[in-house]
Design an enzyme around this catalytic site. Structure first.
Site, short mmCIF file in Angstrom:
data_model
loop_
_atom_site.label_atom_id
_atom_site.label_comp_id
_atom_site.label_asym_id
_atom_site.label_seq_id
_atom_site.Cartn_x
_atom_site.Cartn_y
_atom_site.Cartn_z
N ARG A 172 0.80 -1.21 0.00
CA ARG A 172 0.00 0.00 0.00
C ARG A 172 0.84 1.27 0.00
NH1 ARG A 172 -2.04 1.98 5.83
NH2 ARG A 172 -0.18 1.53 7.02
N ASP A 173 2.15 1.19 0.15
CA ASP A 173 2.93 2.42 0.27
C ASP A 173 3.10 3.08 -1.09
OD1 ASP A 173 4.87 0.43 -0.61
OD2 ASP A 173 6.35 2.00 -0.28
N THR A 174 2.63 4.29 -1.22
CA THR A 174 2.60 4.99 -2.49
C THR A 174 2.45 6.48 -2.22
OG1 THR A 174 1.38 3.10 -3.41
CG2 THR A 174 1.38 5.09 -4.73
N ALA A 175 2.81 7.30 -3.20
CA ALA A 175 2.58 8.74 -3.08
C ALA A 175 2.04 9.26 -4.40
CB ALA A 175 3.88 9.46 -2.72
N ILE A 227 2.21 9.12 -9.95
CA ILE A 227 2.20 8.33 -8.72
C ILE A 227 3.46 7.48 -8.66
CG2 ILE A 227 0.93 6.41 -9.77
CD1 ILE A 227 -0.66 6.24 -7.07
#
Length: 528
Positions: free
Chosen positions: A340-343, A358
């Site tokens: 789930r780690d995303t920016a 992204i």
């Protein structure tokens, strides 16, 4: 400012999950840069100030619109597995490890994507746009609440590798919120890239240092894997949803799943569905479950296995799936974990250029392996490959894996109207679908859309689950109705971080840029 009040700029807007990254983009715009220059500055800054979510050791996907050529393009900045990475490397294991050098089996695509975006559309040099990121890496920045929370959660895992713990757990302790956080090795690496360009990363000493460090710890990537890396300019995929044309990056991105969801939802009359009601949540959740079944069967690197987009994005097929949805019963589903780690971030400038992008390390802190003296935390994106030879996403050399990253853009009357996206692995299509329905059907502004109560169903990270996490603001009556229909409901706190960090820019009929950034993160919307 009230929680649901958006930022409104007459000429520009930047949204990102960290206020310093948004400010870095604003600095570039103020100096005369365009949206593409600002976007790379935001991306690089996030790689420093949001290191648990993204970094130079990860991947990125981009949607770009230039005001003069008036063409929407996608850039695939994801990396391929190494030439010598095969299923035989994991012959005695059921799955690829989630952490460590043996989980870092795909080449990072981030640095290449910065170079590609600037060469194609930028006004500034790589050195100019990396300046804010280098400054924060060398001289430090105040540790964010989100980094603190994730460091506490990952402390034991980070402690397993000395170079990793030395950076993220200075003196063996979790740094506190607001403490100066410095990454000098990463800063020096960024300086090399700023001075000498992308090839110093892929064909020079940085690649050699990464490979040597990984080999010493049992990793498989080679210098040739880095030297042969390339990203791709591609055509976005799209569907029509009411008056909008919705665009996503093509596979190996999961973006088509959100397009499929909208095609299904077009078969329902939202004028009869109250926002926030049982019917609203149930129909969106069941729609996404249908979509995920198809996605999981076909999504991988299209150079290795074709993805039947013509069928999947067919309105006729969507109507068939819509008929299979029961209003009062949840379908059963077999779930597996996703990272789930995303920016996610977006930029619109005064000329009308627009960038939706992204980036990610996959899991929080990626592989948890810092490569030698580079300061680069390597992604573990390749750990999502299957070791089953018959699986569509099976591990093979020089292959891109199934990718969760999916920046979105909605057009109205042939030009960008909404830029949107979110952090959250499996939650990305779910949250994107919520955002666009809230704007299109309920007239919400971007801040209202991202602030409203959210849900996330199924796998996000960690253990497989069919759990439906609902923010407590949804209310007991709706949650009880969902439970009665067969959903495995668990309430979580208001504005819970598990919902991901969503951001949105809308360009309205006056040309104003309206920004919304998620209250669940440390972000900011900056426009003027």
């Amino acid at each position: 400012m009230k929680l649901n009040d958006p930022k409104i700029g007459t000429k520009t807007m930047i949204v990102s999950p960290h206020y310093l990254a948004s400010a870095a983009g604003a600095r570039i715009l103020e100096k005369g840069g365009n949206a593409f220059d600002a976007a790379v500055a935001v991306s690089a800054c996030l790689a420093v100030v949001y290191p648990h979510m993204t970094g130079l050791g990860g991947d990125s996907f981009w949607l770009t619109w230039h005001h003069s050529d008036r063409v929407l393009r996608a850039y695939n900045g994801s990396g391929r597995s190494g030439y010598c990475v095969t299923r035989e490397n994991y012959a005695n294991e059921d799955k690829i490890p989630l952490r460590g050098a043996r989980s870092a089996i795909t080449v990072p695509g981030m640095a290449d994507s910065w170079d590609a975006i600037l060469k194609e559309y930028g006004k500034f040099t790589l050195k100019e746009v990396l300046e804010p990121a280098i400054e924060y890496a060398l001289n430090g920045f105040p540790l964010s609440p989100d980094q603190y929370k994730n460091t506490v959660m990952a402390r034991d895992m980070l402690m397993k590798t000395k170079r990793t713990s030395d950076i993220y757990l200075p003196n063996g302790k979790v740094p506190h919120i607001g403490q100066k956080f410095v990454q000098k090795e990463l800063g020096r690496t960024l300086m090399k890239i700023a001075e000498k360009g992308r090839d110093v990363f892929y064909k020079g000493p940085i690649a050699k240092e990464i490979v040597a460090a990984m080999k010493a710890d049992g990793g498989y990537l080679l210098v040739d894997d880095f030297a042969d890396h390339y990203g791709n300019w591609t055509d976005p995929i799209f569907t029509h949803y009411h008056d909008y044309q919705i665009y996503q990056a093509p596979p190996n991105s999961q973006g088509f799943s959100a397009l499929m969801a909208l095609n299904i939802l077009e078969n329902f009359d939202f004028t009869l569905i109250e926002h926030g009601s049982y019917e609203y949540y149930h129909i969106l959740i069941e729609t996404l479950k249908k979509v995920f079944q198809d996605r999981n069967e076909v999504l991988t690197d299209p150079e290795f296995s074709s993805v039947p987009l013509e069928k999947l994005l067919s309105k006729t097929y969507a109507a068939k799936l819509a008929e299979e949805i029961h209003w009062n019963r949840a379908m059963e589903y077999n779930a597996e974990p996703l990272g789930r780690d995303t920016a996610y971030a977006a930029v619109v400038d005064d000329e009308g250029n627009a960038v939706s992008f992204i980036q990610s390390l996959y899991f929080e802190f990626g592989s948890a392996f810092v490569a030698g003296s580079t300061g680069i935390l390597m992604q573990n994106r390749g750990s999502f490959f299957s070791l089953d030879a018959g699986h569509v996403n099976t591990l093979e050399p020089h292959k891109r894996t199934f990718h969760t990253l999916m920046p979105a853009m909605a057009f109205l009357d042939g030009k960008p109207s909404i830029l949107y996206g979110t952090q959250g692995g499996e939650g990305q299509p779910q949250t994107q679908t919520a955002l666009i329905t809230r704007v299109v059907h309920y007239g919400m502004n971007p801040q209202q859309a991202v602030s409203a109560p959210r849900w996330v169903w199924g796998r996000t990270w960690g253990e497989p689950t069919e759990e439906l996490k609902m923010e407590e603001r949804v209310g007991s009556e709706v949650c009880n109705a969902l439970s009665k229909a067969g959903h495995v409901v668990r309430k979580v706190s208001a504005y819970d971080g598990v919902m991901g960090h969503a951001h949105m820019i809308q360009i309205n009929e006056h040309g104003f840029r309206i920004g919304g950034t998620d209250p669940r993160c440390d972000g900011a919307a900056i426009g003027w």
